[in-house]
Enzyme design. Structure first.
Site, PDB file in Angstrom:
ATOM      1  N   CYS A  26     -52.621 -12.377 -14.863  1.00 32.38           N
ATOM      2  CA  CYS A  26     -53.978 -12.315 -15.402  1.00 32.38           C
ATOM      3  C   CYS A  26     -54.416 -10.853 -15.363  1.00 32.38           C
ATOM      4  CB  CYS A  26     -54.919 -13.217 -14.614  1.00 32.38           C
ATOM      5  SG  CYS A  26     -55.055 -12.817 -12.862  1.00 32.38           S
ATOM      6  N   HIS A 551     -42.401   7.625   7.828  1.00 34.09           N
ATOM      7  CA  HIS A 551     -41.757   7.085   6.623  1.00 34.09           C
ATOM      8  C   HIS A 551     -40.467   7.868   6.380  1.00 34.09           C
ATOM      9  CE1 HIS A 551     -41.026   5.835   2.505  1.00 34.09           C
ATOM     10  NE2 HIS A 551     -41.985   4.932   2.609  1.00 34.09           N
TER      11      HIS A 551
END
Length: 628
Positions: A26, A551
């Protein structure tokens, strides 16, 4: 992150082609019907850059992306073309136990999957219809002019031939032959049949009378037809040999279902339509203000759980029966109230990231896209959501009392206001504006916004999400402390990292290291808040309240754990210098990926200064950052 990479990670984590029944999207969400939702790795999906959140409701597994959802969906279809063109072969073989909740969830999933593919086109056409009404009221145009007639055809065409469009999308949901369903819908709106039913001429089918019913702009008849086709089509597929099945099955289905629709389905759908319209009319006339209060107050709750789709057939039915719908205008205050709450956050918070997020989401909410606001701001902060709900209810009650109605149905936003031009229009505008203002005022006064330092919420209108989303500390205050180097290697500035999310500082302040050894150690005493299953990232909450994200490399999540060894688990308390992860530098380089490793203080807004204390070469446990 590239859309192809994000879609691949989502695809894999929802269980791949063996677990996906069907998928569509959507305005902001990828919507999946999964064979087994327990097989989906929700935690991993929510941790992906580009994912705002995951919602499991209405029988659907919904991955909220934001405005880039179309591109992600296209990449998903490229991975599995079956998702872009559902056919009989892709029908799920697993039978699910039928329960009342399961049936309702399936119904909601069916309705939403049928309407969402063309919702944008229908919204655009609805707005054009409203603008034409406005042009006539302002005497800029008359219905007799050629320009008006051409634009009106553009605006009304999708509504007039709605059964045809709905046939295609609903058949896709139930995995029957879409073109046969479309052929049935075309028969319902065939000019000869429309003329006969409109003139109320009595016709019959081999002596069986056909009740005069208009099928243009209808919803219920074709939805009933596709349910019948779902059971009829497999019977003929079994009956006919595969050499003639593709011709004879459609022949039999058309010969049976078209007359059956005119004889039986039409009258049944008419009765259902009249009952629904009568119920709405009764509530609207007798408890109008209460209806407005409930719909305005709880509409976004319905959206969260995905059950708002159950209202779409009712609205379309109202439009068919009366030529207008009273429900759509009542919903606009709920939408504008979310915008008002976001605007209040924008005005009051001193957190720059939150301010930018709230400002952009205020605009998108005004134009009808509320999911990023709800999931990224108001619902996360809770109190702003409650304030918006109260304001939406008050505004909805005023709009309902005005008696205004819409002459088309589409995405509810300020752009739909021209479609509300009718008796009570002025009063309804007061309700809309008041909903926005009250939500803003209520949120400023009682929204619980910390106007000094508000922890950033990792979500955005575009759907870009920090990997530290789930790391918001439960510790109310952060104390000054020093952070040691978790790696041995070359120190580089965070702004030089070739990843916009890190280099822009959106994730927080910090530093990066080009490692020369593949070992990550704890930079301070603390608790592991997050460790990715792939091993490429670790989140640590220090005992003094600092939230640290390490990270390892760029885009290394795509290695799927290859070359990584995780030595800790979530919620484990670790000591400074304790080994957290081992990784193979050469494996990362061989995959063509960078080994640059950011070390970011994701709650750096809680500190006055984040000072970098190292330059050039650094070794594990050397002083790296000083937090004040």
């Amino acid at each position: 992150m590239a859309y192809e990479e994000l879609s691949k990670q989502i695809f894999d984590n929802v269980g791949g082609d063996t677990n996906i029944d069907t998928a569509w999207h959507c305005a902001t969400r990828l919507r999946f019907i999964l064979k087994d939702e327990s097989k989906a790795n929700t935690e991993a999906i929510e941790a992906l850059d580009g994912v705002v959140t995951v919602v499991q409701a209405g029988g659907q597994y919904q991955v909220v992306i934001g405005n880039n959802v179309g591109e992600v969906y296209d990449a998903l279809v490229a991975l599995d073309p079956r998702l872009g063109s559902v056919d009989e072969e892709s029908a799920p073989t697993e039978k699910k136990k039928l329960t009342a909740k399961g049936a309702f969830d399936s119904f909601i999933g069916f309705i939403s999957g049928s309407f969402t593919p063309f919702l944008g086109a229908m919204a655009g056409a609805g707005i054009l219809k409203g603008l034409l009404s406005l042009f006539v009221v302002l005497h800029w145009m008359t219905p007799n002019t050629g320009a008006y007639q051409v634009w009106y055809a553009a605006a009304d065409g999708i509504f007039y031939f709605l059964p045809i469009i709905l046939a295609f999308t609903s058949a896709r949901q139930l995995k029957v032959n879409q073109f046969v369903t479309v052929s049935i819908a075309m028969a319902l709106v065939y000019p000869t049949m429309v003329a006969l039913t409109s003139s109320h001429n009595q016709i019959n089918f081999f002596g069986i009378p056909i009740v005069a019913t208009t099928y243009t702009s209808t919803v219920i008849p074709i939805l009933l037809v596709v349910f019948l086709q779902k059971y009829l089509e497999p019977l003929f597929n079994k009956l006919w040999h595969e050499s003639v099945r593709n011709i004879l099955t459609p022949l039999c289905v058309l010969m049976i279902l078209v007359p059956l629709t005119f004889i039986v389905v039409g009258p049944i759908s008419t009765a259902i339509s009249n009952a629904l319209a009568g119920l709405v009319l009764m509530l609207y006339k007798n408890v109008r203000i209460i209806s407005g209060l409930v719909l305005g107050g709880f509409w976004e709750v319905f959206v969260i759980f995905g059950v708002h789709w159950a209202f779409v057939p009712v609205m379309m039915n109202n439009l068919t029966k009366w030529g207008y719908d009273p429900l759509v205008p009542i919903l606009l205050p709920a939408v504008l109230a979310q915008a008002g709450a976001a605007f209040a956050v924008f005005l009051k918070t001193k957190d720059e990231k939150m301010k930018g997020l709230a400002g952009s989401n205020t605009i998108t909410s005004i134009f009808g896209i509320t999911e990023p606001t709800v999931y990224g701001i108001t619902l996360k902060m809770k109190k702003p959501f409650y304030c918006a709900a109260i304001a939406g209810g008050i505004g909805g009650a005023i709009v309902a009392a005005s008696g205004v109605h819409a002459n088309s149905v589409g995405l509810v936003s300020v752009l739909t206001i021209p479609t509300f031009i009718s008796k009570g229009f002025g009063i309804s505008l007061i309700g809309d504006v008041l909903a926005f203002i009250l939500a803003t005022v209520f949120t400023i006064m009682w929204g619980g916004i910390n106007d000094s330092k508000q922890p950033a919420v990792a979500a955005s209108t575009a759907g870009v999400k920090s990997e530290s989303k789930n790391q918001v500390s439960s510790t109310p205050q952060s104390r000054a402390e020093t952070i040691l180097s978790p790696l041995t290697g070359q120190v580089i500035s965070l702004k030089d990292v070739k990843d916009e999310v890190f280099s822009s500082g959106a994730m927080g302040a910090g530093i990066a290291i080009e490692p020369t050894e593949g070992v990550v150690v704890a930079p301070a005493d603390g608790t592991i808040q997050m460790v990715f299953p792939t091993g490429h990232a670790v989140g640590l909450l220090t005992d003094n309240g600092a939230e640290i994200l390490i990270h390892i490399g760029m885009d290394t999540v795509q290695l799927d754990g290859k070359g990584f060894e995780i030595l800790v688990k979530k919620d484990e308390h670790v000591k400074a210098g304790q080994i957290l992860v081992k990784f193979d530098i050469q494996t990362i380089k061989d995959a063509g990926l960078q080994i640059t490793t950011p070390i970011v203080i994701t709650n750096s807004k809680n500190y006055d200064e984040v000072n970098v204390m190292a330059k050039g070469e650094v070794k594990q446990k050397d002083l790296l950052l000083d937090l004040e």
